[in-house]
Write a protein that holds these residues in place. Sequence first.
Motif, PDB file in Angstrom:
ATOM      1  N   SER A  40     -39.403  29.737  11.912  1.00 53.32           N
ATOM      2  CA  SER A  40     -38.422  28.656  11.992  1.00 53.32           C
ATOM      3  C   SER A  40     -38.523  27.746  10.775  1.00 53.32           C
ATOM      4  CB  SER A  40     -38.630  27.853  13.278  1.00 53.32           C
ATOM      5  OG  SER A  40     -38.453  28.661  14.418  1.00 53.32           O
ATOM      6  N   ALA A  41     -39.755  27.494  10.329  1.00 51.38           N
ATOM      7  CA  ALA A  41     -39.942  26.680   9.115  1.00 51.38           C
ATOM      8  C   ALA A  41     -39.362  27.388   7.897  1.00 51.38           C
ATOM      9  CB  ALA A  41     -41.421  26.383   8.907  1.00 51.38           C
ATOM     10  N   LEU A  42     -39.435  28.733   7.895  1.00 53.33           N
ATOM     11  CA  LEU A  42     -38.841  29.519   6.807  1.00 53.33           C
ATOM     12  C   LEU A  42     -37.336  29.698   6.984  1.00 53.33           C
ATOM     13  CD1 LEU A  42     -41.536  32.342   6.495  1.00 53.33           C
ATOM     14  CD2 LEU A  42     -41.213  30.378   4.979  1.00 53.33           C
ATOM     15  N   ARG A  43     -36.824  29.201   8.116  1.00 54.44           N
ATOM     16  CA  ARG A  43     -35.399  29.273   8.457  1.00 54.44           C
ATOM     17  C   ARG A  43     -34.943  30.693   8.743  1.00 54.44           C
ATOM     18  NH1 ARG A  43     -33.588  25.018   3.734  1.00 54.44           N
ATOM     19  NH2 ARG A  43     -34.691  23.229   4.577  1.00 54.44           N
ATOM     20  N   ILE A  44     -35.835  31.464   9.342  1.00 52.91           N
ATOM     21  CA  ILE A  44     -35.452  32.776   9.867  1.00 52.91           C
ATOM     22  C   ILE A  44     -34.876  32.545  11.250  1.00 52.91           C
ATOM     23  CG2 ILE A  44     -36.302  35.034  10.615  1.00 52.91           C
ATOM     24  CD1 ILE A  44     -38.482  34.820   8.518  1.00 52.91           C
ATOM     25  N   ASN A  45     -33.717  33.116  11.516  1.00 54.10           N
ATOM     26  CA  ASN A  45     -33.026  32.882  12.781  1.00 54.10           C
ATOM     27  C   ASN A  45     -33.930  33.212  13.963  1.00 54.10           C
ATOM     28  OD1 ASN A  45     -31.146  33.715  15.141  1.00 54.10           O
ATOM     29  ND2 ASN A  45     -29.801  32.631  13.720  1.00 54.10           N
ATOM     30  N   TRP A  46     -33.909  32.328  14.966  1.00 51.70           N
ATOM     31  CA  TRP A  46     -34.760  32.510  16.143  1.00 51.70           C
ATOM     32  C   TRP A  46     -34.497  33.828  16.849  1.00 51.70           C
ATOM     33  CZ3 TRP A  46     -33.160  26.958  17.625  1.00 51.70           C
ATOM     34  CH2 TRP A  46     -33.991  26.045  16.963  1.00 51.70           C
ATOM     35  N   PHE A  47     -33.249  34.249  16.890  1.00 52.72           N
ATOM     36  CA  PHE A  47     -32.910  35.473  17.619  1.00 52.72           C
ATOM     37  C   PHE A  47     -33.549  36.694  16.955  1.00 52.72           C
ATOM     38  CE2 PHE A  47     -29.647  32.380  18.537  1.00 52.72           C
ATOM     39  CZ  PHE A  47     -29.531  32.479  19.916  1.00 52.72           C
ATOM     40  N   ILE A  48     -33.692  36.644  15.644  1.00 49.33           N
ATOM     41  CA  ILE A  48     -34.388  37.732  14.944  1.00 49.33           C
ATOM     42  C   ILE A  48     -35.854  37.749  15.362  1.00 49.33           C
ATOM     43  CG2 ILE A  48     -35.130  38.565  12.675  1.00 49.33           C
ATOM     44  CD1 ILE A  48     -32.543  37.411  11.525  1.00 49.33           C
ATOM     45  N   SER A  49     -36.490  36.579  15.396  1.00 54.68           N
ATOM     46  CA  SER A  49     -37.896  36.500  15.790  1.00 54.68           C
ATOM     47  C   SER A  49     -38.100  36.985  17.218  1.00 54.68           C
ATOM     48  CB  SER A  49     -38.401  35.057  15.655  1.00 54.68           C
ATOM     49  OG  SER A  49     -38.368  34.629  14.314  1.00 54.68           O
ATOM     50  N   LEU A  50     -37.212  36.586  18.125  1.00 57.05           N
ATOM     51  CA  LEU A  50     -37.348  37.015  19.520  1.00 57.05           C
ATOM     52  C   LEU A  50     -37.295  38.533  19.635  1.00 57.05           C
ATOM     53  CD1 LEU A  50     -35.095  34.404  21.392  1.00 57.05           C
ATOM     54  CD2 LEU A  50     -37.559  34.363  21.077  1.00 57.05           C
ATOM     55  N   GLY A  51     -36.313  39.138  18.973  1.00 55.71           N
ATOM     56  CA  GLY A  51     -36.185  40.588  19.034  1.00 55.71           C
ATOM     57  C   GLY A  51     -37.356  41.311  18.386  1.00 55.71           C
ATOM     58  N   VAL A  52     -37.771  40.833  17.220  1.00 57.29           N
ATOM     59  CA  VAL A  52     -38.858  41.492  16.489  1.00 57.29           C
ATOM     60  C   VAL A  52     -40.156  41.455  17.287  1.00 57.29           C
ATOM     61  CG1 VAL A  52     -40.377  41.279  14.486  1.00 57.29           C
ATOM     62  CG2 VAL A  52     -37.901  41.190  14.188  1.00 57.29           C
ATOM     63  N   TYR A  53     -40.511  40.278  17.821  1.00 56.98           N
ATOM     64  CA  TYR A  53     -41.797  40.175  18.518  1.00 56.98           C
ATOM     65  C   TYR A  53     -41.749  40.812  19.905  1.00 56.98           C
ATOM     66  CZ  TYR A  53     -43.252  37.401  14.603  1.00 56.98           C
ATOM     67  OH  TYR A  53     -43.566  37.019  13.314  1.00 56.98           O
ATOM     68  N   GLY A  54     -40.564  40.908  20.495  1.00 51.50           N
ATOM     69  CA  GLY A  54     -40.437  41.699  21.715  1.00 51.50           C
ATOM     70  C   GLY A  54     -40.719  43.170  21.446  1.00 51.50           C
ATOM     71  N   LEU A  55     -40.154  43.705  20.364  1.00 44.25           N
ATOM     72  CA  LEU A  55     -40.383  45.112  19.995  1.00 44.25           C
ATOM     73  C   LEU A  55     -41.832  45.338  19.565  1.00 44.25           C
ATOM     74  CD1 LEU A  55     -37.102  45.792  17.989  1.00 44.25           C
ATOM     75  CD2 LEU A  55     -37.678  46.652  20.262  1.00 44.25           C
ATOM     76  N   ILE A  56     -42.404  44.393  18.818  1.00 42.66           N
ATOM     77  CA  ILE A  56     -43.800  44.542  18.387  1.00 42.66           C
ATOM     78  C   ILE A  56     -44.727  44.607  19.597  1.00 42.66           C
ATOM     79  CG2 ILE A  56     -45.713  43.322  17.278  1.00 42.66           C
ATOM     80  CD1 ILE A  56     -43.790  42.412  15.124  1.00 42.66           C
ATOM     81  N   ASN A  57     -44.460  43.769  20.596  1.00 40.91           N
ATOM     82  CA  ASN A  57     -45.317  43.789  21.780  1.00 40.91           C
ATOM     83  C   ASN A  57     -45.190  45.110  22.540  1.00 40.91           C
ATOM     84  OD1 ASN A  57     -47.254  42.169  23.252  1.00 40.91           O
ATOM     85  ND2 ASN A  57     -45.798  42.201  24.937  1.00 40.91           N
ATOM     86  N   MET A  58     -43.983  45.676  22.575  1.00 40.88           N
ATOM     87  CA  MET A  58     -43.816  46.992  23.186  1.00 40.88           C
ATOM     88  C   MET A  58     -44.684  48.030  22.478  1.00 40.88           C
ATOM     89  SD  MET A  58     -39.678  47.012  23.794  1.00 40.88           S
ATOM     90  CE  MET A  58     -39.619  48.681  24.406  1.00 40.88           C
ATOM     91  N   ALA A  59     -44.718  47.966  21.146  1.00 42.92           N
ATOM     92  CA  ALA A  59     -45.531  48.913  20.382  1.00 42.92           C
ATOM     93  C   ALA A  59     -47.022  48.675  20.612  1.00 42.92           C
ATOM     94  CB  ALA A  59     -45.192  48.799  18.893  1.00 42.92           C
ATOM     95  N   LEU A  60     -47.415  47.419  20.695  1.00 44.49           N
ATOM     96  CA  LEU A  60     -48.836  47.108  20.894  1.00 44.49           C
ATOM     97  C   LEU A  60     -49.328  47.599  22.250  1.00 44.49           C
ATOM     98  CD1 LEU A  60     -48.992  43.490  19.417  1.00 44.49           C
ATOM     99  CD2 LEU A  60     -49.939  45.573  18.405  1.00 44.49           C
ATOM    100  N   VAL A  61     -48.488  47.461  23.287  1.00 41.32           N
ATOM    101  CA  VAL A  61     -48.890  47.899  24.618  1.00 41.32           C
ATOM    102  C   VAL A  61     -49.157  49.406  24.633  1.00 41.32           C
ATOM    103  CG1 VAL A  61     -48.026  48.256  26.967  1.00 41.32           C
ATOM    104  CG2 VAL A  61     -47.807  46.024  25.887  1.00 41.32           C
TER     105      VAL A  61
END
Length: 468
Positions: free
Chosen positions: A206-227
């Motif tokens: 958010s400080a870098l001004r990356i859209n929140w919706f991108i972060s939500l999707g990316v970290y949701g997918l990353i967590n799927m991979a980590l599991v």
Amino acid sequence: MSVTEAVASLTPSKEGEIEQRASDIENALPRHPPFQNEYTDNSHVPNLSVLRIFWLFFTQFGLFAWGGPVAQIALIRERLVVRDQWITLARFNRVFAVYQILPGPEAAELCMFFGCLAGGRIGGLAAGIGFILPGFVLMLVASYVYAVVGFGNVYFNASFRALQPMVAAMILRATHKISEHALLSHETKKPNPWLFAFAILTAINSALRINWFISLGVYGLINMALVRRYWLIAGLLFTLQYVGYALYVVFRGVPSPLALALGVARVPDLAHLFVLGLVAGSLSFGGAYTAIPFIHVEAVLLGRWMPEQAFIDCIAIGNVLPAPLVIFATFVGFQGGYLHGGLGYAFASATVITLGMFFPCFIMTIIGHPVLEKLVHNQFLAAFFDGICGSIVGVIAIVAIQILRDSVGSTGRVKPTTADGVLAVATQDSIAAVLYLVTLVVLYRFTHKYTAIVLVLCGAIAGQFLFV
């Protein structure tokens, strides 16, 4: 007596002893349906008409939905599960677990769930409307009074000036409370360091001004991979988001603060307000506070049709009404409509954005809980939702800091031009900072369901002495 006769004489006694012990053990066990039926037992659910369902949830829950989601859920549990025993406590806990993961206000979703049990899908619709209607009507009235009186009235302005730092403290406290369950592992129910990292990284994004919706999707997918222990895929996704950001900066420059918005409500007309409510409602994982960032960035930062101070005020009003806190969206829609098309248009706008906000949870609940339960307990999807919940904590934290800055400081207000004016503003900002700290201490010290309501009422009165 022969050995055979002795054995024969003892056997009945031994059998009787075994039977007696078995009977004692059975009597000691709790009297409830077999374990496999605990989640499906509906033996005490009444068959009610649509009108009776509406009246039940209107009078028993909608009119008494004070004290926020915790108090609302406790009331539903006490009356329908503990007292009337519509379903077993085990099933209630499992249903509640599903709605904690899905977007939308859990209390409203639980009302719709019980309405579906008593009267089918139409019954669920009637229960949801009955629960929401009192708060919606009261928020309409409050929005009208606010629009008519506005900041032109010194006494009205003084009360809300005191409430603004108090609301900032409430949002910060809510961020902590949400993190207590949002950063827990779906499987182990223990703190998950990955989810904590997602929250921090989302705040950095958010400080870098990356859209929140991108972060939500990316970290949701990353967590799927980590599991699934797909470490390479998780690392690749993490790297790609910053590679994409670097390429964007090279060719387009550093994103502006407005890059955090989707631009769905640049103009506060009926269509755009409905979409704004729909997006916020679809992404309100963990409750109402997660809807605040999305409406804030669209209405205040990008659309600029709602002042920052008015946005903070509507959250304060939402805290004292008997309704889910997402009812603050009604106020936002009213103010946008009032600006865009006048008073008549404002009432229509308030209704439209409210429909958009509650539409996702109505659809998800009424379509069928069994389907939702299967989806949510799917390991892959559960991991995706967990990643989103962790990421959202970072989003709320950033908004909490922004609202703190604007409520305690003089951002967005008229700048003084004289030495006396500068001193007066500095004094007011100091008082606001004290109110913020006092509110934060009270919220951590007292956890009663009516604490927020009492604070808001006290703040409105204190403002008359502090800022008039």
